[in-house]
Design a protein around this motif. Structure first.
Motif, PDB file in Angstrom:
ATOM      1  N   VAL A  34       0.843  -1.611  -0.262  1.00 36.22           N
ATOM      2  CA  VAL A  34       0.040   0.223  -0.275  1.00 36.22           C
ATOM      3  C   VAL A  34       0.736   1.141  -0.259  1.00 36.22           C
ATOM      4  O   VAL A  34       1.511   1.888   0.878  1.00 36.22           O
ATOM      5  N   SER A  35       0.557   2.497  -1.100  1.00 41.83           N
ATOM      6  CA  SER A  35       1.569   3.528  -0.676  1.00 41.83           C
ATOM      7  C   SER A  35       0.632   4.602   0.252  1.00 41.83           C
ATOM      8  O   SER A  35       0.038   4.131   0.691  1.00 41.83           O
ATOM      9  N   THR A  36       2.142   5.218   0.123  1.00 47.19           N
ATOM     10  CA  THR A  36       1.309   6.353   2.021  1.00 47.19           C
ATOM     11  C   THR A  36       0.029   6.904   1.936  1.00 47.19           C
ATOM     12  O   THR A  36      -0.940   7.445   2.563  1.00 47.19           O
ATOM     13  N   SER A  37      -0.305   7.447   0.316  1.00 47.64           N
ATOM     14  CA  SER A  37      -0.676   8.178  -0.221  1.00 47.64           C
ATOM     15  C   SER A  37      -2.419   7.062  -0.321  1.00 47.64           C
ATOM     16  O   SER A  37      -3.597   7.702   0.264  1.00 47.64           O
ATOM     17  N   GLN A  38      -2.217   5.967   0.596  1.00 46.12           N
ATOM     18  CA  GLN A  38      -3.894   4.811  -0.196  1.00 46.12           C
ATOM     19  C   GLN A  38      -3.573   4.736   1.145  1.00 46.12           C
ATOM     20  O   GLN A  38      -4.470   3.495   1.332  1.00 46.12           O
ATOM     21  N   LEU A  39      -2.956   4.058   2.137  1.00 50.93           N
ATOM     22  CA  LEU A  39      -3.386   4.080   3.796  1.00 50.93           C
ATOM     23  C   LEU A  39      -4.628   4.150   4.220  1.00 50.93           C
ATOM     24  O   LEU A  39      -5.436   5.461   4.174  1.00 50.93           O
ATOM     25  N   GLN A  40      -4.807   2.673   4.989  1.00 51.08           N
ATOM     26  CA  GLN A  40      -6.264   2.997   5.567  1.00 51.08           C
ATOM     27  C   GLN A  40      -6.201   2.125   7.431  1.00 51.08           C
ATOM     28  O   GLN A  40      -5.468   1.378   7.153  1.00 51.08           O
ATOM     29  N   PRO A  41      -7.180   3.068   7.963  1.00 53.23           N
ATOM     30  CA  PRO A  41      -7.116   2.334   8.786  1.00 53.23           C
ATOM     31  C   PRO A  41      -6.532   1.178   9.117  1.00 53.23           C
ATOM     32  O   PRO A  41      -7.995   0.194   8.460  1.00 53.23           O
ATOM     33  N   GLY A  42      -5.257  -0.418   9.932  1.00 49.64           N
ATOM     34  CA  GLY A  42      -5.902  -1.389   9.579  1.00 49.64           C
ATOM     35  C   GLY A  42      -4.458  -1.933   9.026  1.00 49.64           C
ATOM     36  O   GLY A  42      -3.969  -2.963   9.032  1.00 49.64           O
ATOM     37  N   ASP A  43      -3.811  -1.284   8.117  1.00 54.51           N
ATOM     38  CA  ASP A  43      -2.595  -0.792   7.740  1.00 54.51           C
ATOM     39  C   ASP A  43      -1.419  -1.282   8.695  1.00 54.51           C
ATOM     40  O   ASP A  43      -1.763  -0.884   9.142  1.00 54.51           O
ATOM     41  N   LEU A  44      -0.771  -2.372   8.069  1.00 52.88           N
ATOM     42  CA  LEU A  44       0.632  -2.286   8.698  1.00 52.88           C
ATOM     43  C   LEU A  44       1.563  -1.319   8.210  1.00 52.88           C
ATOM     44  O   LEU A  44       1.446  -1.370   7.215  1.00 52.88           O
ATOM     45  N   VAL A  45       2.393  -0.597   9.156  1.00 52.94           N
ATOM     46  CA  VAL A  45       3.737   0.074   8.683  1.00 52.94           C
ATOM     47  C   VAL A  45       4.743  -0.334   9.322  1.00 52.94           C
ATOM     48  O   VAL A  45       4.836  -0.830  10.140  1.00 52.94           O
ATOM     49  N   PHE A  46       5.794  -0.337   8.463  1.00 49.76           N
ATOM     50  CA  PHE A  46       6.864  -1.340   8.738  1.00 49.76           C
ATOM     51  C   PHE A  46       8.066   0.232   8.885  1.00 49.76           C
ATOM     52  O   PHE A  46       8.286   0.628   7.612  1.00 49.76           O
ATOM     53  N   PHE A  47       9.041  -0.223   9.524  1.00 49.06           N
ATOM     54  CA  PHE A  47      10.284   1.086   9.704  1.00 49.06           C
ATOM     55  C   PHE A  47      11.554   0.232  10.234  1.00 49.06           C
ATOM     56  O   PHE A  47      11.435  -0.532  10.756  1.00 49.06           O
ATOM     57  N   VAL A  48      12.508   0.718   9.373  1.00 50.53           N
ATOM     58  CA  VAL A  48      13.532  -0.051   9.058  1.00 50.53           C
ATOM     59  C   VAL A  48      14.863   1.020   9.932  1.00 50.53           C
ATOM     60  O   VAL A  48      14.519   2.248  10.605  1.00 50.53           O
ATOM     61  N   ASN A  49      15.912   0.195  10.960  1.00 51.35           N
ATOM     62  CA  ASN A  49      17.067   1.367  11.768  1.00 51.35           C
ATOM     63  C   ASN A  49      16.580   2.111  12.367  1.00 51.35           C
ATOM     64  O   ASN A  49      16.603   3.020  13.050  1.00 51.35           O
ATOM     65  N   THR A  50      15.401   1.405  13.695  1.00 46.11           N
ATOM     66  CA  THR A  50      14.649   1.716  14.618  1.00 46.11           C
ATOM     67  C   THR A  50      16.173   1.173  15.603  1.00 46.11           C
ATOM     68  O   THR A  50      16.986   2.027  15.666  1.00 46.11           O
ATOM     69  N   TYR A  51      15.666   0.785  16.667  1.00 47.71           N
ATOM     70  CA  TYR A  51      17.220  -0.307  17.558  1.00 47.71           C
ATOM     71  C   TYR A  51      17.873  -0.613  17.339  1.00 47.71           C
ATOM     72  O   TYR A  51      18.365  -1.514  17.959  1.00 47.71           O
TER      73      TYR A  51
END
Length: 98
Positions: A34-51
């Motif tokens: 899902v692109s950021t412009s199409q995000l809807q509640p319930g979509d999973l979002v992921f991140f890199v290089n946090t901890y």
């Protein structure tokens, strides 16, 4: 006593009757991108290089540019802005599973 972020995602989806893999790469293989412009509640979002290096954090998009996620066992679950500089810089992608 608390959740890490992958455990939180796993728990929420399992409770909703839609079990998902326990690791981030497994979660990324589920559903569709899902692109950021199409995000809807319930979509999973992921991140890199946090901890740690690589795919290392995730949350559930709740609308209005916000997502809910488990920070760590001490700080617990909280809501943050996806557009916060820290998360924008580390944003990796999103998946729609439901």
């Amino acid at each position: 006593t608390g959740f890490d972020s992958s455990g939180f995602l796993f728990y929420v989806y399992k409770t909703m009757g839609r079990p998902i893999p326990r690791d981030y790469w497994g979660m990324m293989a589920e559903g569709r991108p899902v692109s950021t412009s199409q995000l809807q509640p319930g979509d999973l979002v992921f991140f890199v290089n946090t901890y740690r290096s690589g795919l290392s954090h995730g949350g559930i998009y709740i609308g209005n540019g916000q997502f809910v996620h488990a920070i760590d066992e001490r700080r617990g679950v909280q809501v943050d802005s996806l557009w916060n500089e820290y998360y924008t810089y580390r944003y990796y992608g999103a998946r729609r599973i439901l």
